[in-house]
Design an enzyme around this catalytic site. Structure first.
Site, PDB file in Angstrom:
ATOM      1  N   SER A  66       7.262   3.764  12.829  1.00 41.67           N
ATOM      2  CA  SER A  66       8.253   4.853  12.821  1.00 41.67           C
ATOM      3  C   SER A  66       8.950   4.860  14.171  1.00 41.67           C
ATOM      4  CB  SER A  66       7.559   6.201  12.619  1.00 41.67           C
ATOM      5  OG  SER A  66       8.456   7.252  12.908  1.00 41.67           O
ATOM      6  N   TYR A  93       0.754  12.066  15.400  1.00 40.67           N
ATOM      7  CA  TYR A  93       1.427  11.126  14.481  1.00 40.67           C
ATOM      8  C   TYR A  93       2.113  10.010  15.270  1.00 40.67           C
ATOM      9  CZ  TYR A  93       4.681   9.453  10.854  1.00 40.67           C
ATOM     10  OH  TYR A  93       5.402   8.674   9.967  1.00 40.67           O
ATOM     11  N   THR A 111       0.874  -1.179   0.000  1.00 37.67           N
ATOM     12  CA  THR A 111       0.000   0.000   0.000  1.00 37.67           C
ATOM     13  C   THR A 111       0.911   1.228   0.000  1.00 37.67           C
ATOM     14  OG1 THR A 111      -0.209   0.178   2.414  1.00 37.67           O
ATOM     15  CG2 THR A 111      -1.791  -1.249   1.268  1.00 37.67           C
ATOM     16  N   GLY A 112       0.550   2.219  -0.809  1.00 36.55           N
ATOM     17  CA  GLY A 112       1.434   3.379  -0.943  1.00 36.55           C
ATOM     18  C   GLY A 112       2.719   2.975  -1.650  1.00 36.55           C
ATOM     19  N   GLY A 113       2.559   2.329  -2.805  1.00 44.22           N
ATOM     20  CA  GLY A 113       3.746   1.837  -3.524  1.00 44.22           C
ATOM     21  C   GLY A 113       4.137   2.702  -4.702  1.00 44.22           C
ATOM     22  N   THR A 114       3.579   3.905  -4.787  1.00 41.17           N
ATOM     23  CA  THR A 114       3.889   4.762  -5.945  1.00 41.17           C
ATOM     24  C   THR A 114       5.163   5.576  -5.744  1.00 41.17           C
ATOM     25  OG1 THR A 114       2.627   6.589  -5.034  1.00 41.17           O
ATOM     26  CG2 THR A 114       1.430   5.055  -6.465  1.00 41.17           C
ATOM     27  N   GLY A 139       7.692   2.524  -0.244  1.00 39.01           N
ATOM     28  CA  GLY A 139       6.796   1.532  -0.846  1.00 39.01           C
ATOM     29  C   GLY A 139       7.240   1.197  -2.260  1.00 39.01           C
ATOM     30  N   GLY A 149       8.646   6.658  -2.724  1.00 38.86           N
ATOM     31  CA  GLY A 149       9.365   6.453  -1.465  1.00 38.86           C
ATOM     32  C   GLY A 149       9.659   4.995  -1.137  1.00 38.86           C
TER      33      GLY A 149
HETATM   34  N1  LIG Z   1      10.068   9.495   5.339  1.00 42.80           N
HETATM   35  C1  LIG Z   1      10.284   9.293   6.608  1.00 42.80           C
HETATM   36  O1  LIG Z   1      11.240   9.855   7.171  1.00 42.80           O
HETATM   37  C2  LIG Z   1       9.415   8.331   7.398  1.00 42.80           C
HETATM   38  C3  LIG Z   1       9.874   7.898   8.643  1.00 42.80           C
HETATM   39  C4  LIG Z   1       9.129   6.977   9.354  1.00 42.80           C
HETATM   40  C5  LIG Z   1       7.968   6.456   8.822  1.00 42.80           C
HETATM   41  N2  LIG Z   1       7.521   6.896   7.609  1.00 42.80           N
HETATM   42  C6  LIG Z   1       6.306   6.260   7.076  1.00 42.80           C
HETATM   43  O2  LIG Z   1       6.650   5.585   5.879  1.00 42.80           O
HETATM   44  C7  LIG Z   1       5.495   5.432   5.055  1.00 42.80           C
HETATM   45  C8  LIG Z   1       5.851   5.798   3.619  1.00 42.80           C
HETATM   46  O3  LIG Z   1       6.239   7.141   3.551  1.00 42.80           O
HETATM   47  P1  LIG Z   1       7.371   7.718   2.578  1.00 42.80           P
HETATM   48  O4  LIG Z   1       8.277   8.523   3.416  1.00 42.80           O
HETATM   49  O5  LIG Z   1       7.910   6.644   1.724  1.00 42.80           O
HETATM   50  O6  LIG Z   1       6.499   8.783   1.773  1.00 42.80           O
HETATM   51  P2  LIG Z   1       6.233   9.086   0.232  1.00 42.80           P
HETATM   52  O7  LIG Z   1       7.463   8.974  -0.576  1.00 42.80           O
HETATM   53  O8  LIG Z   1       5.476  10.361   0.236  1.00 42.80           O
HETATM   54  O9  LIG Z   1       5.244   7.884  -0.189  1.00 42.80           O
HETATM   55  C9  LIG Z   1       4.012   7.741   0.430  1.00 42.80           C
HETATM   56  C10 LIG Z   1       3.213   6.706  -0.310  1.00 42.80           C
HETATM   57  O10 LIG Z   1       1.973   6.511   0.384  1.00 42.80           O
HETATM   58  C11 LIG Z   1       0.911   6.819  -0.505  1.00 42.80           C
HETATM   59  N3  LIG Z   1      -0.171   7.411   0.275  1.00 42.80           N
HETATM   60  C12 LIG Z   1      -0.164   8.500   1.090  1.00 42.80           C
HETATM   61  N4  LIG Z   1      -1.360   8.675   1.651  1.00 42.80           N
HETATM   62  C13 LIG Z   1      -2.147   7.675   1.178  1.00 42.80           C
HETATM   63  C14 LIG Z   1      -3.480   7.312   1.369  1.00 42.80           C
HETATM   64  N5  LIG Z   1      -4.296   8.018   2.164  1.00 42.80           N
HETATM   65  N6  LIG Z   1      -3.959   6.215   0.723  1.00 42.80           N
HETATM   66  C15 LIG Z   1      -3.158   5.493  -0.094  1.00 42.80           C
HETATM   67  N7  LIG Z   1      -1.878   5.783  -0.324  1.00 42.80           N
HETATM   68  C16 LIG Z   1      -1.389   6.873   0.302  1.00 42.80           C
HETATM   69  C17 LIG Z   1       1.470   7.743  -1.566  1.00 42.80           C
HETATM   70  O11 LIG Z   1       0.661   7.641  -2.721  1.00 42.80           O
HETATM   71  P3  LIG Z   1       0.509   8.861  -3.794  1.00 42.80           P
HETATM   72  O12 LIG Z   1       1.857   8.987  -4.465  1.00 42.80           O
HETATM   73  O13 LIG Z   1      -0.544   8.404  -4.728  1.00 42.80           O
HETATM   74  O14 LIG Z   1       0.163  10.078  -3.010  1.00 42.80           O
HETATM   75  C18 LIG Z   1       2.851   7.133  -1.731  1.00 42.80           C
HETATM   76  O15 LIG Z   1       2.789   5.988  -2.535  1.00 42.80           O
HETATM   77  C19 LIG Z   1       4.417   6.280   5.721  1.00 42.80           C
HETATM   78  O16 LIG Z   1       3.563   5.425   6.456  1.00 42.80           O
HETATM   79  C20 LIG Z   1       5.191   7.193   6.660  1.00 42.80           C
HETATM   80  O17 LIG Z   1       4.404   7.621   7.753  1.00 42.80           O
HETATM   81  C21 LIG Z   1       8.206   7.829   6.886  1.00 42.80           C
END
Ligand SMILES: NC(=O)c1ccc[n+]([C@@H]2O[C@H](COP(=O)([O-])OP(=O)(O)OC[C@H]3O[C@@H](n4cnc5c(N)ncnc54)[C@H](OP(=O)(O)O)[C@@H]3O)[C@@H](O)[C@H]2O)c1
Length: 250
Positions: free
Chosen positions: A137, A150, A12-15, A19, A17
């Site tokens: 996280s 969060y 889920t959210g594989g587009t 995922g 980062g």
């Molecule tokens: N980056 C960090 O430092 C960090 C640290 C700890 C945990 N996290 C967690 O890691 C996970 C991935 O985040 P990332 O940092 O890789 O961010 P990212 O690059 O922004 O990717 C987020 C992904 O989740 C999708 N998404 C967001 N909201 C959604 C929703 N309501 N329904 C379905 N898909 C949704 C996005 O889809 P679209 O492209 O279609 O919007 C995208 O594929 C999140 O759960 C975040 O809380 C992040």
């Protein structure tokens, strides 16, 4: 390595980062990846880049109707899921004083309710030997300024790792979590901070990370694939921290 030959992962959210990086590595290792995202544009772009053995559809993890349709949509591609990576989401920050109900509901709907019901809906497609990885996280047990809602939502995900482990053991499904620190993704774009504020946050944060850099999405993907692989066959109910020791030195 071809650890996932002919296997199916749902990310889920594989587009984007972490995922996206996980789907990409899973395919490189012989598997098939089904991804979800929030818009047709982001899903199509990702599928174009991922190429062969990638599939996907729009599904908003904050929307219960979308979650209830997940199983049927996945079944268009496969009757079973070997690995479920529950990853969709983003962070938003607010002080306790100014946080309103919509801030609270947005994060809890997407992270807590979204994670719980995604697992519930995909569970019937999973069988003995399959594996679930939840993305939490390191802030789930840290006292970071403006992170209260969060962090609490991600703490609920940490709790699910334990309770799902107990409940799914009899089915032969391993459950673990990956707990990222600061990872360089587009995630900051969802926080409401402007580019200058994002730059300032990054500048201020880097000196507080012992490895003096943000992690790469691929470094989370490696951890997820390890947890999902046979090499982790005795790892069940664990949260794997991948944060360059950020949480250790705080
Ligand atoms: N980056 C960090 O430092 C960090 C640290 C700890 C945990 N996290 C967690 O890691 C996970 C991935 O985040 P990332 O940092 O890789 O961010 P990212 O690059 O922004 O990717 C987020 C992904 O989740 C999708 N998404 C967001 N909201 C959604 C929703 N309501 N329904 C379905 N898909 C949704 C996005 O889809 P679209 O492209 O279609 O919007 C995208 O594929 C999140 O759960 C975040 O809380 C992040």
């Amino acid at each position: 390595m071809q650890r996932f030959k002919n296997k199916f992962i749902l990310v889920t959210g594989g587009t984007n980062g972490m995922g996206y990086a996980t789907a990409e590595q899973f395919i490189k290792e012989g598997g098939n990846a089904i991804i979800t995202g929030r818009s047709i544009e982001t899903v199509h772009r990702a599928l174009e880049q991922l190429g062969k053995n990638s599939y996907g559809f729009v599904s908003n993890t904050a929307n219960m109707m979308d979650i209830l349709l997940l199983q049927e949509k996945v079944k268009q591609y496969t009757p079973h899921i070997d690995v479920l990576f529950v990853n969709a989401g983003y962070a938003k920050f607010s002080s306790v004083e100014i946080a309103d109900e919509s801030h609270f509901d947005e994060l809890f709907n997407m992270i807590v309710k979204g994670t719980f019901f995604t697992v519930q809906q995909i569970l019937p497609l999973m069988s003995n030997g399959s594996s679930i990885v939840l993305n939490t996280s390191v802030v789930n047990e840290m006292g970071m300024l403006n992170f209260s809602v969060y962090s609490a939502a991600k703490a609920a995900v940490k709790s699910f790792i334990k309770t799902f482990t107990t409940e799914f053991t009899e089915k032969g499904i391993r459950v673990n979590g990956v707990s990222p620190g600061y990872i360089k993704t587009n995630g900051f774009n969802n926080t409401g901070l402007n580019p200058k504020q994002i730059e300032d946050v990054i500048k201020n944060v880097i000196p507080t990370i012992p490895l003096k850099r943000f992690g790469a999405p691929s470094e989370i993907a490696h951890a997820v694939l390890f947890l999902a692989s046979d090499e982790a066959s005795y790892i069940h109910g664990t949260e794997l921290i991948v944060d360059g020791a950020f949480s250790v030195f705080k």
